[in-house]
Design a protein around this motif. Structure first.
Motif, PDB file in Angstrom:
ATOM      1  N   SER A 226       0.815  -1.218   0.000  1.00 50.71           N
ATOM      2  CA  SER A 226       0.000   0.000   0.000  1.00 50.71           C
ATOM      3  C   SER A 226       0.849   1.269   0.000  1.00 50.71           C
ATOM      4  CB  SER A 226      -0.940   0.018   1.213  1.00 50.71           C
ATOM      5  OG  SER A 226      -0.233   0.360   2.402  1.00 50.71           O
ATOM      6  N   ARG A 227       2.100   1.138   0.384  1.00 51.30           N
ATOM      7  CA  ARG A 227       2.999   2.290   0.442  1.00 51.30           C
ATOM      8  C   ARG A 227       3.668   2.571  -0.904  1.00 51.30           C
ATOM      9  NH1 ARG A 227       2.987   5.506   4.699  1.00 51.30           N
ATOM     10  NH2 ARG A 227       5.238   5.645   4.611  1.00 51.30           N
ATOM     11  N   GLY A 228       3.466   1.691  -1.875  1.00 48.62           N
ATOM     12  CA  GLY A 228       3.996   1.910  -3.217  1.00 48.62           C
ATOM     13  C   GLY A 228       5.495   2.107  -3.238  1.00 48.62           C
ATOM     14  N   VAL A 229       5.950   3.046  -4.050  1.00 47.96           N
ATOM     15  CA  VAL A 229       7.386   3.284  -4.203  1.00 47.96           C
ATOM     16  C   VAL A 229       8.013   3.871  -2.945  1.00 47.96           C
ATOM     17  CG1 VAL A 229       7.301   3.517  -6.718  1.00 47.96           C
ATOM     18  CG2 VAL A 229       7.033   5.546  -5.282  1.00 47.96           C
ATOM     19  N   HIS A 230       7.198   4.407  -2.054  1.00 50.21           N
ATOM     20  CA  HIS A 230       7.695   4.958  -0.794  1.00 50.21           C
ATOM     21  C   HIS A 230       8.217   3.843   0.119  1.00 50.21           C
ATOM     22  CE1 HIS A 230       8.045   8.021   2.308  1.00 50.21           C
ATOM     23  NE2 HIS A 230       7.361   7.265   3.137  1.00 50.21           N
ATOM     24  N   GLY A 231       7.610   2.647   0.029  1.00 49.18           N
ATOM     25  CA  GLY A 231       8.021   1.530   0.869  1.00 49.18           C
ATOM     26  C   GLY A 231       7.702   1.780   2.330  1.00 49.18           C
ATOM     27  N   ALA A 232       8.256   0.944   3.203  1.00 48.97           N
ATOM     28  CA  ALA A 232       7.984   1.074   4.637  1.00 48.97           C
ATOM     29  C   ALA A 232       9.119   0.474   5.448  1.00 48.97           C
ATOM     30  CB  ALA A 232       6.671   0.388   4.994  1.00 48.97           C
ATOM     31  N   THR A 233       9.423   1.128   6.552  1.00 51.60           N
ATOM     32  CA  THR A 233      10.381   0.568   7.510  1.00 51.60           C
ATOM     33  C   THR A 233       9.614  -0.333   8.475  1.00 51.60           C
ATOM     34  OG1 THR A 233      10.100   2.339   9.130  1.00 51.60           O
ATOM     35  CG2 THR A 233      11.768   2.688   7.410  1.00 51.60           C
TER      36      THR A 233
ATOM     37  N   ALA B  92       3.428   0.869  13.193  1.00 52.58           N
ATOM     38  CA  ALA B  92       2.414   1.914  13.346  1.00 52.58           C
ATOM     39  C   ALA B  92       1.214   1.682  12.427  1.00 52.58           C
ATOM     40  CB  ALA B  92       3.026   3.286  13.069  1.00 52.58           C
ATOM     41  N   GLY B  93       1.479   1.168  11.233  1.00 51.47           N
ATOM     42  CA  GLY B  93       0.413   0.997  10.245  1.00 51.47           C
ATOM     43  C   GLY B  93      -0.505  -0.178  10.485  1.00 51.47           C
ATOM     44  N   VAL B  94       0.040  -1.258  11.046  1.00 54.16           N
ATOM     45  CA  VAL B  94      -0.796  -2.458  11.222  1.00 54.16           C
ATOM     46  C   VAL B  94      -1.053  -2.812  12.680  1.00 54.16           C
ATOM     47  CG1 VAL B  94      -0.126  -3.445   8.997  1.00 54.16           C
ATOM     48  CG2 VAL B  94       1.111  -4.104  11.045  1.00 54.16           C
ATOM     49  N   GLY B  95      -0.385  -2.103  13.602  1.00 52.56           N
ATOM     50  CA  GLY B  95      -0.663  -2.327  15.020  1.00 52.56           C
ATOM     51  C   GLY B  95      -0.108  -3.616  15.582  1.00 52.56           C
ATOM     52  N   MET B  96       0.994  -4.088  15.030  1.00 56.84           N
ATOM     53  CA  MET B  96       1.640  -5.296  15.543  1.00 56.84           C
ATOM     54  C   MET B  96       2.862  -4.896  16.369  1.00 56.84           C
ATOM     55  SD  MET B  96       1.397  -7.607  12.042  1.00 56.84           S
ATOM     56  CE  MET B  96       2.791  -8.603  12.454  1.00 56.84           C
ATOM     57  N   LEU B  97       3.350  -5.824  17.172  1.00 57.21           N
ATOM     58  CA  LEU B  97       4.574  -5.593  17.929  1.00 57.21           C
ATOM     59  C   LEU B  97       5.773  -5.615  16.990  1.00 57.21           C
ATOM     60  CD1 LEU B  97       3.909  -7.912  21.003  1.00 57.21           C
ATOM     61  CD2 LEU B  97       3.733  -5.412  20.912  1.00 57.21           C
ATOM     62  N   LEU B  98       6.816  -4.853  17.339  1.00 61.78           N
ATOM     63  CA  LEU B  98       8.004  -4.772  16.504  1.00 61.78           C
ATOM     64  C   LEU B  98       8.624  -6.142  16.256  1.00 61.78           C
ATOM     65  CD1 LEU B  98      10.026  -3.068  14.921  1.00 61.78           C
ATOM     66  CD2 LEU B  98      11.302  -2.754  17.056  1.00 61.78           C
ATOM     67  N   GLN B  99       8.705  -6.984  17.289  1.00 59.31           N
ATOM     68  CA  GLN B  99       9.335  -8.290  17.082  1.00 59.31           C
ATOM     69  C   GLN B  99       8.537  -9.161  16.108  1.00 59.31           C
ATOM     70  OE1 GLN B  99       8.350  -7.036  20.043  1.00 59.31           O
ATOM     71  NE2 GLN B  99       7.772  -8.628  21.487  1.00 59.31           N
ATOM     72  N   SER B 100       7.231  -9.014  16.090  1.00 57.12           N
ATOM     73  CA  SER B 100       6.416  -9.753  15.118  1.00 57.12           C
ATOM     74  C   SER B 100       6.628  -9.210  13.707  1.00 57.12           C
ATOM     75  CB  SER B 100       4.933  -9.672  15.470  1.00 57.12           C
ATOM     76  OG  SER B 100       4.665 -10.443  16.616  1.00 57.12           O
ATOM     77  N   VAL B 101       6.695  -7.894  13.582  1.00 56.97           N
ATOM     78  CA  VAL B 101       6.917  -7.291  12.270  1.00 56.97           C
ATOM     79  C   VAL B 101       8.285  -7.700  11.729  1.00 56.97           C
ATOM     80  CG1 VAL B 101       7.312  -5.095  11.066  1.00 56.97           C
ATOM     81  CG2 VAL B 101       5.331  -5.361  12.570  1.00 56.97           C
TER      82      VAL B 101
ATOM     83  N   VAL C 163      14.334   0.382   4.378  1.00 58.59           N
ATOM     84  CA  VAL C 163      13.020   0.574   3.764  1.00 58.59           C
ATOM     85  C   VAL C 163      12.744  -0.632   2.882  1.00 58.59           C
ATOM     86  CG1 VAL C 163      11.639   1.995   2.196  1.00 58.59           C
ATOM     87  CG2 VAL C 163      13.242   3.082   3.800  1.00 58.59           C
ATOM     88  N   TRP C 164      11.645  -1.324   3.201  1.00 55.89           N
ATOM     89  CA  TRP C 164      11.222  -2.487   2.420  1.00 55.89           C
ATOM     90  C   TRP C 164      10.306  -2.041   1.302  1.00 55.89           C
ATOM     91  CZ3 TRP C 164      13.725  -6.753   3.538  1.00 55.89           C
ATOM     92  CH2 TRP C 164      14.159  -7.008   4.831  1.00 55.89           C
ATOM     93  N   GLU C 165      10.348  -2.776   0.186  1.00 56.35           N
ATOM     94  CA  GLU C 165       9.401  -2.568  -0.907  1.00 56.35           C
ATOM     95  C   GLU C 165       9.006  -3.928  -1.465  1.00 56.35           C
ATOM     96  OE1 GLU C 165      11.533  -0.041  -3.613  1.00 56.35           O
ATOM     97  OE2 GLU C 165      12.666  -1.710  -4.461  1.00 56.35           O
ATOM     98  N   VAL C 166       7.829  -3.952  -2.089  1.00 57.76           N
ATOM     99  CA  VAL C 166       7.337  -5.204  -2.672  1.00 57.76           C
ATOM    100  C   VAL C 166       8.148  -5.503  -3.929  1.00 57.76           C
ATOM    101  CG1 VAL C 166       5.340  -6.312  -3.754  1.00 57.76           C
ATOM    102  CG2 VAL C 166       5.045  -4.918  -1.702  1.00 57.76           C
ATOM    103  N   CYS C 167       8.494  -6.761  -4.120  1.00 54.49           N
ATOM    104  CA  CYS C 167       9.214  -7.163  -5.335  1.00 54.49           C
ATOM    105  C   CYS C 167       8.272  -7.067  -6.522  1.00 54.49           C
ATOM    106  CB  CYS C 167       9.722  -8.601  -5.197  1.00 54.49           C
ATOM    107  SG  CYS C 167      11.039  -8.761  -3.994  1.00 54.49           S
ATOM    108  N   PRO C 168       8.831  -6.651  -7.666  1.00 59.79           N
ATOM    109  CA  PRO C 168       7.982  -6.527  -8.867  1.00 59.79           C
ATOM    110  C   PRO C 168       7.518  -7.887  -9.367  1.00 59.79           C
ATOM    111  CG  PRO C 168      10.271  -5.937  -9.364  1.00 59.79           C
ATOM    112  CD  PRO C 168      10.183  -6.263  -7.906  1.00 59.79           C
TER     113      PRO C 168
END
Length: 115
Positions: A58-65, A71-80, A110-115
């Protein structure tokens, strides 16, 4: 076609015919506590992986750390962290080569989805 046997069961190993589509059991270091934790999350891990993958996508080319995913999915850091490592291991996400500051001010991949 050869089959192997599941130890102590005498039953053929169906894994060769019906491969488990899930990534390997998520045990970090295979210690007893790590194995127990991996078994406890085995059933929910696919859903958690999907939530993480959907968020990164959902973050597109911006990706996500990892912090942003927390913060976006409400999971614990160790689970993420565990889920991003699993997604990376099977080639669904990749390191973008970029970093951003985490909440602690340190550089975060920063992670991004593989094409």
């Amino acid at each position: 076609m050869s089959t192997t046997t599941i130890p102590n069961s005498g039953a053929p190993n169906q894994g060769e015919l019906f491969a488990d589509p899930r990534p390997p059991l998520p045990a970090a270091n295979w210690s007893r506590t790590s194995r127990l934790a991996a078994h406890a999350i085995r059933e929910s891990a696919p859903t958690l992986r999907a939530r993480v993958l959907d968020y990164v996508a959902s973050r597109g080319v911006h990706g996500a750390t990892n912090d942003e995913i927390v913060a976006g999915v409400g999971m614990l850091l160790q689970s993420v962290c565990a889920r991003t490592n699993e997604l990376w291991a099977v080639g669904l996400i990749r390191d973008s080569g970029r970093t951003r500051a985490s909440r602690s001010g340190r550089s975060a991949r920063v992670w991004e989805v593989c094409p």
